[in-house]
Design a protein around this motif. Structure first.
Motif, short mmCIF file in Angstrom:
data_model
loop_
_atom_site.label_atom_id
_atom_site.label_comp_id
_atom_site.label_asym_id
_atom_site.label_seq_id
_atom_site.Cartn_x
_atom_site.Cartn_y
_atom_site.Cartn_z
N ILE A 1 0.84 -1.20 0.00
CA ILE A 1 0.00 0.00 0.00
C ILE A 1 0.87 1.25 0.00
CG2 ILE A 1 -1.67 1.31 1.36
CD1 ILE A 1 -2.85 -1.38 2.25
N GLY A 2 1.93 1.22 0.82
CA GLY A 2 2.82 2.38 0.91
C GLY A 2 3.46 2.70 -0.42
N GLN A 3 3.78 1.64 -1.18
CA GLN A 3 4.46 1.85 -2.46
C GLN A 3 3.56 2.56 -3.47
OE1 GLN A 3 5.89 -2.01 -3.46
NE2 GLN A 3 8.01 -1.33 -3.51
N ALA A 4 2.27 2.49 -3.26
CA ALA A 4 1.34 3.06 -4.24
C ALA A 4 1.11 4.55 -3.98
CB ALA A 4 0.02 2.31 -4.19
N MET A 5 1.70 5.07 -2.92
CA MET A 5 1.44 6.46 -2.54
C MET A 5 2.33 7.40 -3.34
SD MET A 5 -0.54 7.73 -0.14
CE MET A 5 -0.57 7.26 1.58
N PRO A 6 1.75 8.28 -4.17
CA PRO A 6 2.59 9.25 -4.89
C PRO A 6 3.26 10.18 -3.88
CG PRO A 6 0.31 9.28 -5.68
CD PRO A 6 0.32 8.47 -4.44
N SER A 7 4.59 10.33 -3.97
CA SER A 7 5.29 11.02 -2.89
C SER A 7 4.89 12.49 -2.79
CB SER A 7 6.80 10.88 -3.08
OG SER A 7 7.17 11.46 -4.30
N TRP B 1 -3.76 13.35 -13.90
CA TRP B 1 -4.05 13.42 -12.46
C TRP B 1 -2.96 14.19 -11.71
CZ3 TRP B 1 -5.79 7.60 -11.84
CH2 TRP B 1 -7.06 7.46 -12.43
N GLY B 2 -1.70 13.99 -12.13
CA GLY B 2 -0.61 14.72 -11.49
C GLY B 2 -0.74 16.22 -11.73
N LEU B 3 -1.11 16.56 -12.96
CA LEU B 3 -1.28 17.97 -13.30
C LEU B 3 -2.46 18.57 -12.54
CD1 LEU B 3 -0.11 20.13 -15.11
CD2 LEU B 3 -1.69 19.44 -16.90
N ALA C 1 3.12 0.61 -12.89
CA ALA C 1 2.84 1.41 -11.70
C ALA C 1 3.86 2.54 -11.57
CB ALA C 1 2.86 0.52 -10.46
N ILE C 2 5.13 2.20 -11.78
CA ILE C 2 6.18 3.21 -11.65
C ILE C 2 6.02 4.30 -12.70
CG2 ILE C 2 8.67 3.59 -11.88
CD1 ILE C 2 9.09 0.87 -10.58
N ALA C 3 5.71 3.88 -13.93
CA ALA C 3 5.55 4.86 -15.01
C ALA C 3 4.41 5.83 -14.70
CB ALA C 3 5.29 4.14 -16.34
N ILE C 4 3.31 5.30 -14.19
CA ILE C 4 2.16 6.16 -13.89
C ILE C 4 2.52 7.15 -12.79
CG2 ILE C 4 -0.15 6.14 -12.86
CD1 ILE C 4 -0.66 3.54 -14.43
N LEU C 5 3.21 6.66 -11.76
CA LEU C 5 3.61 7.56 -10.67
C LEU C 5 4.59 8.63 -11.17
CD1 LEU C 5 4.07 5.21 -7.58
CD2 LEU C 5 2.36 7.00 -7.91
N ARG D 1 -7.57 7.99 -18.85
CA ARG D 1 -7.02 7.72 -20.19
C ARG D 1 -5.52 7.97 -20.23
NH1 ARG D 1 -10.50 9.60 -25.36
NH2 ARG D 1 -11.42 7.54 -25.49
N ILE D 2 -5.15 9.14 -19.70
CA ILE D 2 -3.73 9.50 -19.76
C ILE D 2 -2.89 8.53 -18.96
CG2 ILE D 2 -2.09 11.30 -19.13
CD1 ILE D 2 -4.27 13.30 -19.91
N SER D 3 -3.34 8.24 -17.74
CA SER D 3 -2.55 7.34 -16.90
C SER D 3 -2.41 5.97 -17.55
CB SER D 3 -3.21 7.18 -15.52
OG SER D 3 -2.96 8.33 -14.75
#
Ligand SMILES: Nc1ncnc2c1ncn2[C@@H]1O[C@H](COP(=O)(O)OP(=O)(O)OP(=O)(O)O)[C@@H](O)[C@H]1O
Ligand SMILES: [Mg+2]
Lengths: 305, 276, 326
Positions: A137-143, B227-229, B204-208, B75-77
């Motif tokens: 869960i923690g890993q999914a949190m955008p920093s 979403w980030g924007l 997941a990493i790419a989306i973040l 869509r973007i994500s």
């Protein structure tokens, strides 16, 4: 040992050289640097002047060799915006980033290692599985989002901690937590799996057959062997934290190296961009080198060969 | 069902739900996600005080319907996630296969490239590239794809090395099959389950990362509803209207969590490793 | 002679459908070598670990009696048991290569046992360690103390394990196949060492092995295990003179024992392998491999005594003679 060290050093040097090239190529991506520096309102005349002033009229190869030679001698060029040597800019900003990174690492290790040990000792129990779930869960949190949430909660609602700047030490707490958050899951997983392996090993059975205390079995005999990969990861994580501080520094308005990089990117301050990229890469290379050496030192099999 | 199975199911539901949302976005949105209405700025969600029934999640600082923007943001994500995994997968798997299969000098070169990639500060370089080349969806995807391949390479390399020595591969050699045949027909199918798990992780990493880049103003260009924007544009208002960062933030969190749950479940199910 | 270790009907179950140990009874007398012998997988190691309280996670132990030097150890807490282990009861293992901690020197691993149970300074403990290394036949003990396990050969490591087991003058040494992983010449040396130490220190040894040759050379008493149970128990002389359980006879037929088996006689073998015995199993575990089994073997296994101190678990009378196989 010496051969190992020598080879490792050679690789580090080659990687540094590659990064030098990459950071140089990076800033040439847009095509003509002078146009980007001059800005949209510039005339043809301005651009020619700028090209001359910054030495951009020389052949690319000459510019590259110049960059490599001066970077090797510690001269990272001058900022177009601040009109100061980039090396001094980085040096001024470094304490903030370094403090932030170390705070993050400290928080991460102080959390991840004990929890990882406990999870390993209770392997397969609800506690263990719960902890591993929390890690996912923690890993999914955008920093950056976590940073904003902490600012709202602890800075504004509760008013416990400053929300930006680092005039006092407590300014590092929130950004440190955010930075640690990203590193904790990996570190915890590694500690746990290392400890699970160690605790199931024959030498732990021997330690128990010797009647040693539980503390000695877990903390002396098992942890020492599980610690080696954790040390390596801690160094790598510190490297990631320093380069990931770009985001956190901008959320918390900390004027560190990451912030400097971001600022100079948005202002087309290319000497600073390429220098900061190079600098962060070299720090990372240095840290992994140190981690390997520390591992070699911790592992008697490597140390004595 | 165990906790893990529940999490896996939940993950699958989330990922497929968001994927459907992304595909059918135009049919789902109640409002035009780009239409501004300066008279209706920062309206809270309909279930909060002062909310309006036809703006389920309220509106943003320019009066655009938040729910519609959120759906278009999916869509973007998803696009970023899938396209980046494809690009980085192609690069990483190729490199990993070369290193793992050929061994020797080729492997040393591959390892060296991986080491170089790891030492390059990811976010800073991505920011610089997007800033210099100009921000667009394509540039973001290519940048992330060019930067996020190393896990694919590492896992491919190690698993190819393990599979290479197995009996059926030796049998194929003995039968006189070509290298390409062995790589693509004998080895690849037997490591593909590891790669699927890496793909989820990488997605997941790419989306973040895209969210972080957009948050810093150097990702997807406005007015696209990344979403980030959305978080970035809303952060000046978060003290008085905290939901403006909660809505896109929670969406991002849930999507990434779903992908991670799905990845973990796939790993258990396929018996793959996620760490090389 | 008094009984040092008294185990009655020890049972061990892991979280599986099968019982690994299904009723082991062993009595080790003070100062004697007791061999526990049986095929691989029959539960020897698990029995020993159960006695030590060292079962792996998930192992459940029950016993009618579990006494060491007259003290009931079945109900001791982990903390109380740890006071006994390494002090009064020591154990060495099958795998010398992995049984020492790679991260610490031989000296530090040896010294910590002494300091844990007897206190004293590290200096004293190291002195004792050096003396014991000398005693187990390691030259230059002072230098060895500073070395790490990976710098030692397998034979040396097993010697270190033995010396470490002796740090607190234990009354009982449990040795689980201490020579299986070693070269033949080294095996002989280690066994000779154990024999000498036993005589010299009045140590009781519970020696686990699957090698009847070792039993013949070392044992005062023997317990033969099959599929989690002791099927025959006797003095070594009585066992080799008059093996009674069909499994024991089968084992002896497989192995040439110098002086015990007629030269030139053909070597037999027991057909089949050790079965996994499910929970609630009735009757004799050996019946599927036994040439003399009949219907009664599926239900009851009588405990018989051939002579005082020689017991076996089989329906056959003490003096049975194998009928020629058709
Ligand atoms: N930790 C464990 N979990 C489940 N089953 C186990 C465990 N340890 C041992 N067993 C089972 O218990 C049985 C007896 O094993 P044990 O190690 O005692 O055999 P052994 O007689 O010592 O054989 P060997 O001569 O090979 O050492 C085996 O069938 C094994 O599968
Ligand atoms: Mg064993």
């Amino acid at each position: 040992m010496l051969v190992f060290f020598g080879r490792r050093l050679l690789v580090a040097l080659l990687v540094t050289l590659t990064v030098l090239t990459v950071s140089f190529a990076l800033t040439r991506l847009s095509g003509d640097l002078a146009i980007a520096i001059a800005g949209p309102q510039a005339t043809e005349q301005d651009i020619i002047i700028i090209r001359k002033a910054y030495g951009l009229d020389r052949p690319v190869v000459v510019q590259f060799v110049d960059w490599v030679v001066s970077a090797a001698s510690g001269d990272l060029g001058r900022s177009y915006i601040y009109h100061e040597p980039v090396a001094r800019l980085i040096k001024d900003r470094l304490p903030v980033t370094l403090t932030l990174g170390l705070t993050g690492l400290l928080i991460a290790m102080a959390t991840a290692i004990p929890i990882g040990i406990l999870a390993a000792m209770r392997e397969g129990t609800l506690f263990d599985r719960g902890i591993m779930m929390i890690a996912v869960i923690g890993q999914a949190m955008p920093s950056f989002w976590l940073g904003l949430l902490l600012i709202i909660t602890f800075g504004l609602k509760l008013g416990w901690l400053p929300i930006s700047g680092v005039d006092e030490w407590d300014g590092y707490v929130l950004p440190g937590i955010v930075l640690a958050f990203a590193a904790i899951p990996a570190m915890m997983r590694l500690t746990r799996s290392g400890m699970v392996d160690a605790l199931a090993s024959d030498y732990i059975r021997t330690a128990r057959a010797k009647g040693l205390s539980r503390a000695s079995i877990v903390l002396k005999h098992a942890l020492r062997n599980a610690a080696m990969p954790v040390v390596a990861v801690a160094a790598v994580q510190l490297g990631f934290m320093l380069s990931g501080s770009v985001v956190i520094e901008s959320v918390f308005a900390l004027h560190g190296v990451g912030y400097l990089g971001w600022e100079s990117i948005s202002k087309n301050d290319f000497p600073v961009v390429q220098a900061v990229v190079l600098f962060l890469a070299v720090v990372y290379i240095f840290l992994t080198l140190m981690a390997d050496l520390l591992n070699a030192f911790l592992d008697p099999r490597l140390r004595t060969s | 069902m165990s906790i893990r199975q529940i999490a896996g199911t939940l993950g699958a539901i989330i990922v497929f739900g968001v994927a459907l949302m992304a595909i059918f976005a135009p049919l789902l949105v109640p409002h035009d996600p780009f239409a501004q209405d300066l008279n209706l700025r920062l309206v809270p969600p309909s279930f909060m005080d002062g909310g309006q029934p036809d703006h389920f999640l309220g509106t943003d600082q320019l009066g655009r319907d938040y729910f519609s923007r959120l759906i278009y943001g999916a869509r973007i994500s998803m696009l970023i996630g899938v396209a980046t995994v494809i690009t980085s997968g192609l690069i990483g798997i190729t490199l990993g296969m070369l290193g793992g299969f050929l061994g020797g000098r080729a492997d040393m070169v591959v390892m060296f490239i991986i080491t170089c990639r790891l030492s390059i500060p990811l976010i800073l370089v991505a920011l610089a590239v997007v800033s210099l080349v100009g921000s667009s969806l394509t540039v973001v995807v290519l940048t992330l794809g060019l930067l996020l391949w190393e896990r694919f390479a590492v896992v491919t390399r190690t698993t190819v090395m393990q599979v290479r020595t197995l009996d059926y591969v030796s049998a194929a050699w003995a039968a006189g099959c070509s290298r390409t045949h062995i790589l693509l027909r004998e080895i690849l199918p037997n490591i593909v389950h590891h790669l699927v798990v890496v793909a989820t992780l990488e997605m997941a990493i790419a989306i973040l990362l895209e969210a972080a880049l957009s948050f810093l103003g150097l990702g997807v260009p406005p007015p696209l509803p990344s979403w980030g924007l959305m978080i970035s544009e809303a952060k000046d208002y978060m003290f008085f209207s905290p939901w403006v960062i909660m809505v896109p933030g929670i969406s991002l969190f849930i999507l990434v969590l779903g992908i991670n749950f799905l990845g973990d479940a796939l790993r258990d199910f396929l018996g793959a490793t996620r760490d090389a | 002679m008094s009984t040092l270790l008294d185990v009655q009907d020890l049972r061990v179950r892991f979280n599986t459908a099968a019982e690994a140990v299904r009723g082991v009874s062993v009595r080790v007398e003070t100062g004697e070598t007791h061999c526990l012998v049986g095929e691989s997988g029959c539960g020897k190691s698990v029995s020993a670990l159960a006695v030590m309280g060292l079962l792996a996670k998930g192992g459940i132990r029950t016993a009618d009696r579990l006494e060491f030097a007259g003290q009931d150890i079945s109900r001791l807490s982990e903390r109380q048991m740890s006071r006994l282990r390494g002090d009064k009861i020591a154990m060495i293992f099958q795998e010398p290569m992995t049984s020492l901690n790679p991260a610490y020197t031989v000296g530090s691993q040896m010294a910590e046992v002494r300091m844990r149970h007897r206190g004293g300074s590290k200096r004293e403990a190291l002195d004792r360690a050096a003396a014991l290394l000398g005693r187990v036949g390691i030259t230059a003990p002072g230098m060895r103390l500073a070395q790490y396990p990976h710098q030692l050969s397998g034979g040396l490591r097993q010697r270190v394990m033995i010396a470490m087991a002796l740090m607190c003058d234990p009354e009982l040494l449990i040795a689980d196949e201490p020579t299986t992983a070693l070269d033949v010449t080294v095996q002989a040396q280690i066994l000779r060492l154990l024999m000498e130490l036993q005589r010299e220190l009045g140590l009781a040894i519970l020696l686990i092995t699957h090698d009847l040759g070792i039993v013949a050379r070392m044992a005062h008493r023997v317990s033969v295990m099959y599929a989690g149970k002791v099927v025959e128990s006797a003095t070594a002389d009585s066992l080799f003179a008059a093996p009674t359980h069909p499994y024991t006879r089968g084992l002896l037929d497989c192995v040439p024992i110098p002086g015990k088996v007629a030269r030139g006689a053909p070597l037999g073998s027991i057909p089949g392998t050790v079965p996994r015995i499910p929970l609630g199993f009735q009757g004799c575990g050996f019946r599927d491999r036994c040439a003399h089994a009949d219907a009664s073997c599926a239900t009851i296994v009588p405990q018989q005594t051939r002579q005082p101190g020689h017991a076996y678990a089989c329906r056959l009378p003490a003096g049975w003679v194998a009928e020629p196989v058709a």
